[in-house]
Design an enzyme around this catalytic site. Structure first.
Site, mmCIF file in Angstrom:
data_model
loop_
_atom_site.group_PDB
_atom_site.id
_atom_site.type_symbol
_atom_site.label_atom_id
_atom_site.label_comp_id
_atom_site.label_asym_id
_atom_site.label_seq_id
_atom_site.Cartn_x
_atom_site.Cartn_y
_atom_site.Cartn_z
ATOM 1 N N ASP A 40 0.873 -1.179 0.000
ATOM 2 C CA ASP A 40 0.000 0.000 0.000
ATOM 3 C C ASP A 40 0.908 1.227 0.000
ATOM 4 O OD1 ASP A 40 -2.354 1.644 0.361
ATOM 5 O OD2 ASP A 40 -1.817 1.831 2.471
ATOM 6 N N SER A 41 0.313 2.388 -0.194
ATOM 7 C CA SER A 41 1.080 3.632 -0.103
ATOM 8 C C SER A 41 1.631 3.832 1.308
ATOM 9 C CB SER A 41 0.183 4.820 -0.448
ATOM 10 O OG SER A 41 -0.857 4.911 0.505
ATOM 11 N N CYS A 103 -4.373 -1.273 -1.999
ATOM 12 C CA CYS A 103 -4.506 0.179 -2.144
ATOM 13 C C CYS A 103 -5.419 0.443 -3.333
ATOM 14 C CB CYS A 103 -3.127 0.792 -2.393
ATOM 15 S SG CYS A 103 -3.173 2.557 -2.736
ATOM 16 N N GLU A 181 -1.778 7.535 8.805
ATOM 17 C CA GLU A 181 -0.316 7.395 8.720
ATOM 18 C C GLU A 181 0.363 7.820 10.023
ATOM 19 O OE1 GLU A 181 1.876 6.167 6.192
ATOM 20 O OE2 GLU A 181 -0.052 5.284 5.702
ATOM 21 N N CYS A 213 -10.940 3.408 0.263
ATOM 22 C CA CYS A 213 -9.508 3.594 0.512
ATOM 23 C C CYS A 213 -9.156 2.704 1.697
ATOM 24 C CB CYS A 213 -9.214 5.061 0.845
ATOM 25 S SG CYS A 213 -7.536 5.340 1.464
ATOM 26 N N HIS A 215 -7.007 2.876 3.934
ATOM 27 C CA HIS A 215 -6.708 3.541 5.210
ATOM 28 C C HIS A 215 -7.980 3.749 6.043
ATOM 29 C CE1 HIS A 215 -2.828 4.544 3.383
ATOM 30 N NE2 HIS A 215 -2.419 5.005 4.556
HETATM 31 N N1 DGL Z 1 -4.691 3.162 0.994
HETATM 32 C C1 DGL Z 1 -4.704 3.958 -0.213
HETATM 33 C C2 DGL Z 1 -5.985 3.666 -1.003
HETATM 34 O O1 DGL Z 1 -6.605 2.645 -0.760
HETATM 35 C C3 DGL Z 1 -4.456 5.371 0.159
HETATM 36 C C4 DGL Z 1 -4.163 6.247 -0.954
HETATM 37 C C5 DGL Z 1 -3.221 7.348 -0.669
HETATM 38 O O2 DGL Z 1 -2.100 7.045 -0.249
HETATM 39 O O3 DGL Z 1 -3.593 8.479 -0.950
HETATM 40 O O4 DGL Z 1 -6.373 4.392 -1.885
#
Ligand code: DGL
Length: 304
Positions: A40-41, A103, A181, A213, A215
């Site tokens: 993931d990011s 992600c 985060e 998302c 997160h």
């Molecule tokens: N967890 C990512 C998603 O599902 C987050 C995206 C981001 O880093 O902006 O889109």
């Protein structure tokens, strides 16, 4: 530790017909016991990782948090594609038998590229618009996601296919990813930000919300507090974990080791900063390793 020592992966070499059957069985077992790579990011994909762990206790799980690049939602498409490619190379270099793109933004922008490059199964996210459309009584659905995901062609196709007979309200949520985060999932600031982005959807009549998302599930207790019990909140982490399980079953790739599998974590960010956040969200102390420089975010593209 640069890579998990216990993991050995011998790829099939096309000469299986000439191998003894004992050797073939050995290779199959090694392939079965190869790890699953998840990325993931940042730390959001842990919401998917925990569902995979719950369903598949024997699997070895490798997780990459691309924290130096988060949030992907603020990045250019070219930058996101590059990160998806680099992390895909890192994970396949460790011999993973499957990649899970945990992600939505990376899925929307880069999953095709990953599928074109690698022959192992790639499982990706899909915002739960289809089940939301089936559940909603008011026929008004709110989708919370990054602007990149909501603006993508992939999402437009999904909304078109399943959101036809409902009103689908798209809600970008700037600030949510940053909260998670930092591990800030239940502060007064988190409550205020959630209220700001989510309450308007309920006021417009949405009775079903989609967390698009990975997160956002970490903000679920706050989201539920804001919207109340009448609103259903859906996310795709469990369906994605089920998809992982069903592909491993049908491809006969389920782990065969005795005993539980373990998790290994890497980040492109500062492990000292990321480890406590992962520990908080994962529920136990973890060791987090830095990605080696060839897989890190190049300084000259840091604003990409
Ligand atoms: N967890 C990512 C998603 O599902 C987050 C995206 C981001 O880093 O902006 O889109």
């Amino acid at each position: 530790m640069g890579s998990p020592a216990a993991i050995v992966f011998l790829p099939f070499d096309g000469h299986a017909g000439r191998m003894s059957s004992a050797r073939r069985v050995e290779q199959l077992t090694i392939m079965n016991d190869a790890p699953i790579g998840v990325f993931d990011s940042g730390v959001g994909g842990l919401s998917v990782l925990r569902e995979i762990r719950a369903l598949l206790p024997s699997e070895e799980l490798l997780y990459v948090a691309d924290s130096a690049a988060a949030p992907y939602g603020d990045r250019s498409e070219a930058f996101i594609r590059q990160r998806v490619e680099v992390i895909g190379d890192f994970l396949t270099g460790l011999g993973v038998k499957m990649i899970v793109v945990a992600c939505n933004t990376a899925t929307a922008i880069g999953v095709e590229l990953l599928r074109a490059k690698h022959s192992i199964p790639i499982v990706a996210m899909e915002p739960a618009v289809k089940p939301a459309a089936a559940l909603s009584r008011s026929r008004i659905i709110g989708v919370l996601a990054t602007s990149r995901t909501l603006a993508s062609e992939r999402f437009a196709r999904l909304a078109d296919a399943f959101g036809r007979d409902a009103r689908v309200i798209l809600q970008p949520c700037p600030g949510f990813v940053e909260l998670v985060e930092r591990g800030e999932t239940d502060s007064p600031r988190a409550f205020d930000l959630v209220k700001q982005h989510v309450s308007p959807l309920v006021r417009q009549g949405a009775d079903t919300l989609v967390l698009g998302c990975t997160h956002y599930p970490f903000l679920l207790p706050v989201i539920k507090e804001v919207v109340g019990p009448q609103v259903t909140v859906l996310d795709a982490s469990l369906p994605v974990a089920r998809r992982v399980q069903s592909i491993l079953q049908s491809e006969r790739l389920l782990a065969e080791r005795e005993g539980p599998g373990t998790e290994h974590f890497w980040t492109s960010g500062d492990p000292q900063r990321v480890a406590p956040v992962i520990a908080k969200l994962w529920g136990r102390d973890v060791e987090v390793e830095p990605l080696s420089p060839q897989y890190s975010v190049p300084a000259d593209t840091a604003g990409g």
